[in-house]
Design an enzyme around this catalytic site. Structure first.
Site, mmCIF file in Angstrom:
data_model
loop_
_atom_site.group_PDB
_atom_site.id
_atom_site.type_symbol
_atom_site.label_atom_id
_atom_site.label_comp_id
_atom_site.label_asym_id
_atom_site.label_seq_id
_atom_site.Cartn_x
_atom_site.Cartn_y
_atom_site.Cartn_z
ATOM 1 N N ASP A 136 0.853 -1.167 0.000
ATOM 2 C CA ASP A 136 0.000 0.000 0.000
ATOM 3 C C ASP A 136 0.902 1.235 0.000
ATOM 4 O OD1 ASP A 136 -2.544 1.359 0.224
ATOM 5 O OD2 ASP A 136 -1.980 1.812 2.277
ATOM 6 N N ASP A 153 -0.323 5.125 0.642
ATOM 7 C CA ASP A 153 -0.658 6.133 1.644
ATOM 8 C C ASP A 153 -0.566 5.533 3.039
ATOM 9 O OD1 ASP A 153 -1.501 8.507 0.039
ATOM 10 O OD2 ASP A 153 -2.940 7.084 -0.765
#
Length: 359
Positions: A42, A44
């Site tokens: 991922d 963010d």
């Protein structure tokens, strides 16, 4: 023993303990970067927050990549194109190509292309990343419900997303058009704090349409996103790395693959202790340096659990912690105590134990 992706003998990691839900974080005898062929990262809250790199992220990923682990950047953020994301990563000191980036915009565009005719006009309530992904799948993005769209799609559009686009989406959905969403994350982390995500705008459209409609969703934790990632990366033994229990970790759970939760984004220690079975990661680390090290064993010890120099147990409905040493070792021991206490829905008192960790 099984051979790892480099032909070395290694114990095969298990995506989930047999016989029931996960009761403790797993331990390993070797660094995670050696046990898994591809890290599905991922972005963010894991690699960066807003425009800045998360501490230790870039240097850790460079070492993992140089050691042979493939890196794929998998994000529910549908606003930016893969090229823009790759440029951002490269600017942070982590050279990346667009082919290493997988977005929920790409996943929802594939989902839509499987159901709509080529050349279909689609009302796009999202940013450039979503419009680009639609065009790549042969669809034509439009901005008004009066532009003869045959479907509606919502995706995170960044700070420049206008309320007018949300209104157009609601009007089109109310007219009965098929409705899609890149993802339904209610929040998104940034440099200044937590902000509303695409899911908040999906909820606005749902309210405007009488709460009787549900969009088809592609992003994490749902299967279309994992399918898109595997198709684009060819990962054979992936490790999902994320900061969110309800997207990254749940997505790994549904896909039957292992996961690493890092504590640099949305999820805090208290939320991890209260995690439902599908939200329990295989491994826990403070940050991405956890990729480069073996994971410590969490072992039963008396009526509690020990990890490193820390010991944890549940007594009278409260978590207790003793010993000294690494704070994350203490959190791993607390996870084992909390997760093994039973899934009866009754919350455990954890404030005093977490205060001892400084978390």
């Amino acid at each position: 023993m099984a051979a790892d992706s480099r032909g070395n003998a290694a114990a095969e990691p298990a995506a989930q303990e047999s016989g029931g839900p996960r009761r403790a974080p797993q331990g390993t005898g070797r660094p995670l970067s050696e046990l898994y062929d591809t890290a599905l990262l991922d972005l963010d809250g894991v690699v960066y927050a807003g425009g800045s790199a998360v501490p230790h992220a870039v240097e850790s990923l460079v070492v993992a990549r140089d050691g042979g682990m493939r890196l794929a950047y998998v994000t529910n953020n549908a606003n930016r194109t893969p090229e823009a994301v790759a440029d951002h990563l490269t600017g942070l000191g982590l050279p990346a190509g667009a082919e290493e980036v997988v977005t929920s915009a790409q996943a929802v565009a594939r989902l839509m292309a499987d159901q709509l005719p080529r050349g279909a006009r689609v009302l796009c309530a999202g940013g450039e990343g979503l419009r680009t992904a639609l065009r790549e799948r042969g669809m034509v993005p439009v901005e008004s419900a009066d532009d003869d769209p045959v479907a509606v799609v919502q995706g995170y559009g960044g700070p420049g997303m206008t309320w007018g686009r949300v209104m157009e989406a609601a009007i089109a959905v109310n007219r009965g058009l098929p409705w899609f969403a890149s993802n339904t994350d209610l929040t998104i982390p940034g440099e200044r704090g937590i902000a509303p995500g695409n899911g908040a705008l999906v909820e606005a459209v749902r309210i405007a349409t009488g709460r009787t409609r549900e969009p088809q969703v592609a992003g994490k934790p749902l299967p279309p996103m994992h399918r898109e990632t595997v198709l684009r990366t060819g990962a054979r033994r992936p490790l999902v790395v994320g900061d969110r229990l309800d997207t990254d970790i749940e997505g790994a759970f549904h896909a039957g693959v292992d996961s690493l939760l890092v504590l640099t984004g949305v999820t805090d220690a208290a939320q991890l202790l209260a995690a439902r079975p599908e939200h329990r990661p295989s491994y826990v680390a403070a940050d991405l340096r956890g990729l480069l090290s073996a994971q410590p064993e969490v072992a039963a010890d008396g009526d509690g659990f020990r990890c490193g120099g820390r010991w944890a147990a549940v007594r009278d409905g409260a978590l207790e912690l003793s010993g000294a040493g690494d704070a994350v070792d203490g959190l791993r021991a607390l996870c084992a105590a909390a997760w093994s206490a039973g899934d009866n829905g009754r919350p455990l008192e954890a404030d005093k134990a977490l205060a001892r960790l400084g978390l």
